[in-house]
Design a protein around this motif. Structure first.
Motif: not given
Length: 298
Positions: A139-155
């Protein structure tokens, strides 16, 4: 320093229930922020509002110093706010290819992001064969696919064993080291203390603290001290400039410190006053102690 997210008096009510109570804060580029909350303290509602999935009752927020619309800002954000939801029979690569298609992202980053989360060797394994920790890492890899400037992780470590928690922690630190701003919501104080540079403390929708972790944890702690004559010891301590509240316990006295003091100095002054100490321990107050004290006082 560039401001990634600015929240101004954000407020959300559901009927008579106040979920978020006029919160204001700034998230600045390059830091790792921890939202530290007891359950039911408005964390998910706050995240939902800034991700444009929950409408605020009042107040406002702006991404990237207001230089872009909320719709375009979301393209520069990576977020995991629910449990990983992938197709069980598809492999990691296939699931991430589908995510790229849905988000209109080039697939060229898939191998790179699987490497970041240490899943490259399992890239062709079906999702249903993954452990809970591996699912969270995908799931973290998925959230990184767009090279985000901020990553939000809930628990992100919810339900994981100690090894899984450490793996997620290492990944968060690796991502932060690359310059990505991170907003991590967690009820695990140890997790926040180890990976975050800044902490936000919420309780019942109110902001109790916002600032660097080391400033929240900047205190002088306590000493645990004892002597045969505790009454004389109490008299000796009460007028010392470093001594705050003094609490009697069965095994001695606990003294909250107003300032740093050397144990050797205390021992020397006590001896000069005719007291022989049989216990002298110094304990710094942990982030957990600070959190409990803060949330109990408000």
């Amino acid at each position: 320093m560039e401001t990634i997210l600015e929240i101004n008096q954000l407020h959300k009510t559901y009927g008579t229930l106040t979920a978020v109570d006029h919160i204001s804060l700034k998230i600045e580029k390059g830091h790792v922020y921890g939202i530290l909350v007891p359950n039911g303290s408005g964390k998910s509602t706050t995240i939902g509002m800034v991700l444009n999935v929950v409408n605020p009752t009042s107040g406002d927020y702006k991404w990237f110093e207001g230089t872009t619309s909320n719709h375009d800002a979301l393209k520069r954000i990576g977020a995991i706010i629910e449990h990983p939801n992938f197709y069980p029979s598809m492999s990691a690569v296939q699931n991430l290819e589908l995510v790229c298609k849905i988000k209109n992202i080039n697939t060229s980053k898939i191998i790179e992001k699987l490497t970041v989360v240490d899943l490259l060797s399992r890239k062709h394994s079906p999702f249903k064969s993954y452990s809970l920790g591996m699912k969270q890492r995908l799931a973290i890899a998925s959230a990184l696919l767009n090279d985000p400037e901020i990553l939000i992780l809930d628990e992100p470590t919810n339900g994981l064993d100690p090894q899984g928690i450490r793996q997620i922690r290492d990944i968060i630190q690796k991502i932060a080291a690359s310059g990505t701003t991170i907003l991590l919501a967690s009820h695990l104080l140890d997790e926040v203390e180890k990976v975050c540079s800044h902490v936000l403390v919420l309780r019942q929708g109110k902001m109790l603290y916002s600032g660097p972790v080391d400033e929240m944890n900047r205190n002088h702690g306590s000493i645990f001290i004892d002597a045969a004559d505790r009454d004389a010891l109490h008299t000796f301590l009460k007028d010392k400039p470093y001594a705050g509240s003094i609490t009697r316990h069965d095994d001695g006295l606990e003294v909250k410190l107003y300032e740093d003091v050397d144990n050797a100095q205390i021992n020397k002054e006590a001896f000069e006053s005719g007291l022989v100490l049989n216990k002298l321990l110094h304990k710094k107050q942990s982030l957990e102690d600070q959190f409990i004290e803060l949330t109990n006082q408000n």
